[in-house]
Design a protein around this motif. Structure first.
Motif, short mmCIF file in Angstrom:
data_model
loop_
_atom_site.label_atom_id
_atom_site.label_comp_id
_atom_site.label_asym_id
_atom_site.label_seq_id
_atom_site.Cartn_x
_atom_site.Cartn_y
_atom_site.Cartn_z
N ILE A 69 38.54 28.99 40.74
CA ILE A 69 39.53 30.07 40.64
C ILE A 69 40.91 29.63 41.15
O ILE A 69 41.91 30.29 40.85
CB ILE A 69 39.08 31.34 41.39
N TRP A 70 40.97 28.51 41.89
CA TRP A 70 42.25 28.02 42.41
C TRP A 70 42.81 26.89 41.57
O TRP A 70 43.92 26.41 41.84
CB TRP A 70 42.09 27.54 43.87
N ALA A 71 42.08 26.44 40.57
CA ALA A 71 42.51 25.28 39.78
C ALA A 71 43.67 25.65 38.86
O ALA A 71 43.68 26.71 38.24
CB ALA A 71 41.34 24.74 38.95
N ALA A 72 44.66 24.75 38.75
CA ALA A 72 45.78 24.95 37.83
C ALA A 72 45.24 25.03 36.40
O ALA A 72 44.22 24.42 36.07
CB ALA A 72 46.76 23.79 37.97
N PRO A 73 45.89 25.85 35.54
CA PRO A 73 47.18 26.51 35.74
C PRO A 73 47.10 27.90 36.38
O PRO A 73 48.05 28.66 36.31
CB PRO A 73 47.70 26.63 34.30
N ASN A 74 45.96 28.25 36.99
CA ASN A 74 45.89 29.53 37.70
C ASN A 74 46.99 29.60 38.75
O ASN A 74 47.24 28.63 39.47
CB ASN A 74 44.53 29.69 38.39
N ASN A 75 47.62 30.75 38.85
CA ASN A 75 48.70 30.92 39.83
C ASN A 75 48.72 32.32 40.42
O ASN A 75 49.76 32.83 40.82
CB ASN A 75 50.06 30.58 39.23
N SER A 76 47.54 32.96 40.47
CA SER A 76 47.48 34.29 41.06
C SER A 76 47.54 34.20 42.58
O SER A 76 47.23 33.17 43.18
CB SER A 76 46.20 35.02 40.63
N ARG A 77 47.93 35.28 43.19
CA ARG A 77 48.09 35.34 44.65
C ARG A 77 46.73 35.19 45.35
O ARG A 77 45.73 35.78 44.94
CB ARG A 77 48.72 36.68 45.03
N ALA A 78 46.71 34.44 46.43
CA ALA A 78 45.51 34.34 47.27
C ALA A 78 45.55 35.46 48.30
O ALA A 78 46.47 35.51 49.13
CB ALA A 78 45.46 32.98 47.95
N PHE A 79 44.58 36.36 48.26
CA PHE A 79 44.56 37.45 49.23
C PHE A 79 43.22 37.57 49.94
O PHE A 79 43.02 38.47 50.76
CB PHE A 79 44.94 38.78 48.56
N ALA A 80 42.27 36.65 49.64
CA ALA A 80 40.98 36.69 50.31
C ALA A 80 40.38 35.29 50.33
O ALA A 80 40.59 34.51 49.39
CB ALA A 80 40.03 37.66 49.61
N LYS A 81 39.65 34.98 51.38
CA LYS A 81 38.90 33.73 51.44
C LYS A 81 37.56 33.92 50.71
O LYS A 81 36.85 34.89 50.97
CB LYS A 81 38.66 33.32 52.89
N VAL A 82 37.25 32.99 49.83
CA VAL A 82 36.02 33.09 49.05
C VAL A 82 35.07 31.98 49.48
O VAL A 82 35.41 30.80 49.36
CB VAL A 82 36.31 32.99 47.54
N PRO A 83 33.89 32.31 49.96
CA PRO A 83 32.93 31.28 50.37
C PRO A 83 32.32 30.60 49.15
O PRO A 83 32.47 31.08 48.02
CB PRO A 83 31.88 32.07 51.14
N HIS A 84 31.64 29.50 49.39
CA HIS A 84 30.92 28.83 48.30
C HIS A 84 29.92 29.82 47.71
O HIS A 84 29.14 30.45 48.42
CB HIS A 84 30.19 27.60 48.85
#
Length: 364
Positions: A69-84
């Protein structure tokens, strides 16, 4: 009724916000800011878990969903920590899921078959499959709809492709006893909602709509895809339909039902979208309404709004997957009209608020 196992097609910004949202609101209490329904049909946010994920971008396939979910070209705001999460992103079929303009920006593969998707959905015990493919992916959307049918999953079509509005697909899901909802997700609080509210308040107060436009700007891949005129055509149609309680056609002329126009003139409607890289996942909307009021006098409204695009979509998806799981529990097949009317721009059967609320209440 312990869990809602969700599969995701297309691990872009909307998927990122959805996955983060489950973590952010996992233990949410009533009244939590930004959350419309802590519980839907007996399911809490914490009952939602992710079971499968599909993409064709090599930077995402093979990675855990929590990383992809963090891989480019994604550029949405990070608002929560996601565990494995232990949910690998599986390579899916390509079909028409990548537009001509996007092919040069992405390293893609899509050699998986329909059977591969069906197998993964069955093995993972997925209940609801969510379609987040790019705008214009009609063939790919239909492929995943077929996979959901064969795997025994409900299907939520969040893009403008014609699935829930297709009598053939609606009949196939009804015959299989599987729930279906679409097409084209509304934001929890977005430009379509605001535009429709403006048009509705004009109608209720005897003001005739003459012309209106909605101009959008954003810097995510959704806006990049909408620069393709062919792919944008479907988006224009569902956007225009979403502005009017009775719907309108793709050109924006429509039959005017619910527009409040005076006799002898169809309202003119235009929807446009521009890719503005530095906006990232922010969406800026400019809405103009030109109308005729008492005595033929002019009434004009100009409005600007700005919102993070993807988080605004995630809340409605969280509601929809829980309602569709409840429909699945009850053996409801075919288009679930109340769910579609609640969260989609182009619901096959538009319902007013009272009818929508009754339909959702019937699901629990």
């Amino acid at each position: 009724m312990s869990t809602v196992r969700v599969g995701i097609v297309g691990i872009g910004n909307c998927a990122s916000s959805l996955v983060q949202g489950v973590e952010f609101y996992r233990d949410a209490e009533p009244g939590a800011v930004g959350l419309t329904h802590p519980v839907c049909a007996g399911y809490a946010i914490g009952d939602v878990e992710f079971s499968a994920a599909f993409d064709v971008h090599t930077g995402k396939t093979g990675r855990d969903l929590s990383e992809a979910i963090w891989a480019a070209p994604n550029n949405s705001r990070a608002f929560a920590k996601v565990p494995h999460l232990g949910v690998p992103v599986t390579e899916g079929p390509l079909a028409d899921g990548v537009g001509r303009g996007s092919a040069d920006r992405l390293d893609v593969r899509g050699e998986a078959s329909l059977d591969d998707v069906v197998r993964r959905l069955k093995e993972s015990g997925t209940h609801v499959l969510v379609n987040f493919l790019p705008v214009g992916s009609q063939a790919a959307s239909e492929l995943y709809a077929r996979a959901a049918l064969e795997a025994g999953c409900a299907f939520l079509n969040c893009i403008p492709s014609v699935v829930a509005r297709s009598p053939q697909w609606a009949e196939r899901f009804a015959a299989a006893g599987l729930p279906l909802a679409g097409d084209d997700l509304k934001s929890q609080f977005g430009a379509t909602l605001i535009h429709r509210a403006l048009v509705d308040v004009l109608r209720r107060n005897g003001v005739a709509l003459r012309s209106t436009y909605q101009l959008l700007g954003g810097g995510n891949m959704d806006f990049w895809n909408m620069q393709d005129a062919e792919r944008m055509a479907d988006k224009k149609a569902t956007k225009a339909q979403g502005m009017f309680a009775g719907g309108t056609d793709a050109a924006g002329s429509g039959d005017g039902t619910g527009t409040g126009k005076a006799a002898g003139g169809e309202p003119q409607v235009h929807v446009g979208a521009d890719f503005i890289p530095f906006l990232g996942d922010r969406k800026v909307a400019f809405i103009r309404v030109e109308a005729e009021a008492f005595g033929g006098t002019p009434l004009d409204i100009d409005l600007r709004m700005e919102v993070d695009d993807s988080p605004s979509a995630a809340g409605n998806v969280l509601d929809a997957v829980r309602y569709l799981k409840a429909a699945l529990d009850r053996g409801v097949g075919g288009v679930v009209d109340a769910v579609a009317a609640s969260v989609m721009k182009a619901a096959p059967v538009p319902l007013d608020e009272a009818a929508t609320a009754r339909g959702l209440a019937e699901l629990g």
